[in-house]
Scaffold this active site. Structure first.
Site, PDB file in Angstrom:
ATOM      1  N   TYR A   1      16.064  31.150   4.150  1.00  0.00           N
ATOM      2  CA  TYR A   1      15.000  31.968   4.708  1.00  0.00           C
ATOM      3  C   TYR A   1      15.140  32.087   6.226  1.00  0.00           C
ATOM      4  CZ  TYR A   1      12.645  31.313   0.212  1.00  0.00           C
ATOM      5  OH  TYR A   1      12.327  31.302  -1.127  1.00  0.00           O
TER       6      TYR A   1
ATOM      7  N   LYS B   1       0.841  -1.194   0.000  1.00  0.00           N
ATOM      8  CA  LYS B   1       0.000   0.000   0.000  1.00  0.00           C
ATOM      9  C   LYS B   1       0.880   1.250   0.000  1.00  0.00           C
ATOM     10  CE  LYS B   1      -0.407   0.041   5.063  1.00  0.00           C
ATOM     11  NZ  LYS B   1      -1.324   0.053   6.207  1.00  0.00           N
TER      12      LYS B   1
END
Length: 397
Positions: A279, A49
């Site tokens: 940043y 999955k």
């Protein structure tokens, strides 16, 4: 989402920026290691999955089946359809719950096997199949809740649930199963309680004269720690990908990590002392250093919360990541690597020389689990297989 297999002109770009490298030989080794722990009568389900935990479902499923798995487990119908479209014929269990007639029709059409969690859901399946002319009886798997408190009918009502499904037309009971909540805990008491409840549910089912062909309970952790929980099948996920469910289970099996994450250096430049990086300038150079930019960031699945806590491996050396991880890029202090050039490879997860960085390292720093880390890499990172039966290929996604 770019399909690299259908865009052959772009294949030379697979490793030009960043990529997830998947070692199919390591996967095959892990499957064989798990298979050796099981009795000949116990099946191995490879849980693929979430795109095989981020590794690429098709190639992982194919390799797992060649190496000793006989079942596949997915979470959703589209995941099962992807495998069928790839020509995979092995039985596929849909572990998630579905409730609509449209979903039932899709499951029947693609020869998937659903999980049934309660009588109402079973009735929807039976009535929908009854409207499909010529539909063969559908194998269904009944989930009982023994303590996970997620999907399933309460274990105390297991016999009544099984009897209800047994009476419905168009459904064949293929298995009864449950899921463990604490199998990776060093304290086995809750797992033992769930085991006891599962045994009682089985006894109740047998007492009403029903003998399902298969019972299963064990996940990866229980596959390693509790042979008495193997029953007729185990559902192995994480261990197939070379990761351990818990530290105390590490010595129990020889696993090889399947996934590595790599990126290329895009620029190298000097950085003067006192200069801020990225940043917010969360890192300010304490002295002159050499900075390298690599082309991978949080939009690729590198958690921004690991800013200034990550490392990379370059030429077998560990180098620190500096400044905030940005959407598409991050920076490294490569002062210890002389004459580094653009185009050289940085390993963020995996091994380079004697150095290794694991998904557990990231998970421990974040206070999460390795499952979340490996499932988090976005599909703009190509999945590139190595050590495959054919030369390097790309996995769909």
């Amino acid at each position: 989402m770019l399909n690299w297999e259908k865009t052959p002109s772009l294949k030379p770009m697979l490793r030009e920026r960043a990529w997830v490298e998947v070692d199919l030989r390591a996967l095959a080794h892990n499957v064989r290691q798990v298979r050796r722990r099981l009795s000949p009568t116990t099946d191995l389900m490879a849980v693929v999955k979430a795109d095989a935990y981020g590794h690429g479902a098709i190639a992982i499923a194919q390799t797992a089946l060649r190496s000793g798995a006989s079942w596949l487990g997915v979470a959703t119908i589209p995941e099962g359809i992807e495998l069928r479209n790839a020509g995979i014929q092995a039985p596929i269990l849909v572990l998630g719950a579905v409730n609509t007639s449209e979903q039932v029709e899709a499951i029947a059409h693609w020869h998937l096997q659903p999980t049934l969690c309660n009588p109402k859901q079973a009735l929807v399946f039976s009535e929908t199949l009854g409207r499909l002319h010529g539909a063969a009886p559908l194998p269904v798997h009944l989930m009982v809740d023994t303590g996970m408190s997620r999907l399933g009918t309460c274990w105390e009502d297991a016999a009544e649930f099984v009897q209800w499904v047994q009476r419905l037309p168009h459904l064949n009971i293929a298995s009864v199963y449950s899921h463990l909540a604490t199998a990776d805990d060093p304290d086995p008491s809750m797992m033992q309680l769930q085991h006891q409840r599962f045994e009682q549910a089985i006894a109740q089912i047998h007492a009403v004269g029903i003998v399902p062909p298969r019972f299963h309970l064990a996940n990866s952790a229980a596959t390693l720690s509790a042979p008495d929980l193997h029953y007729d099948m185990v559902r192995a996920g994480l261990i197939l990908y070379g990761l351990h469910p818990a530290p105390h289970l590490v010595p129990d099996i020889n696993l090889q990590p399947v996934l590595q994450v790599k990126a290329r250096v895009t620029q190298v430049k000097p950085l003067a002392a006192g200069t801020g990086v990225s940043y917010g300038h969360s890192f300010v150079a304490p002295h002159d250093l050499t900075l390298a930019v690599i082309g991978i960031g949080y939009a690729d699945g590198v958690p921004r919360l690991l800013s200034n806590r990550l490392s990379g491996l370059v030429r077998g050396q560990r180098v620190p990541q500096i400044g905030a991880v940005t959407m598409d890029q991050m920076m490294l202090d490569v002062s210890a690597v002389p004459d580094l050039q653009p185009g050289e490879i940085v390993t963020l997860l995996g091994q380079d020389g004697n150095e290794i960085i694991t998904a557990d390292d990231w998970a421990n720093d974040l206070g999460t689990i390795s499952w979340e880390i490996i499932c988090g890499f976005r599909h703009r990172l190509p999945r590139v297989t190595v050590n495959a039966p054919q030369e390097v290929s790309v996995m769909g996604g």
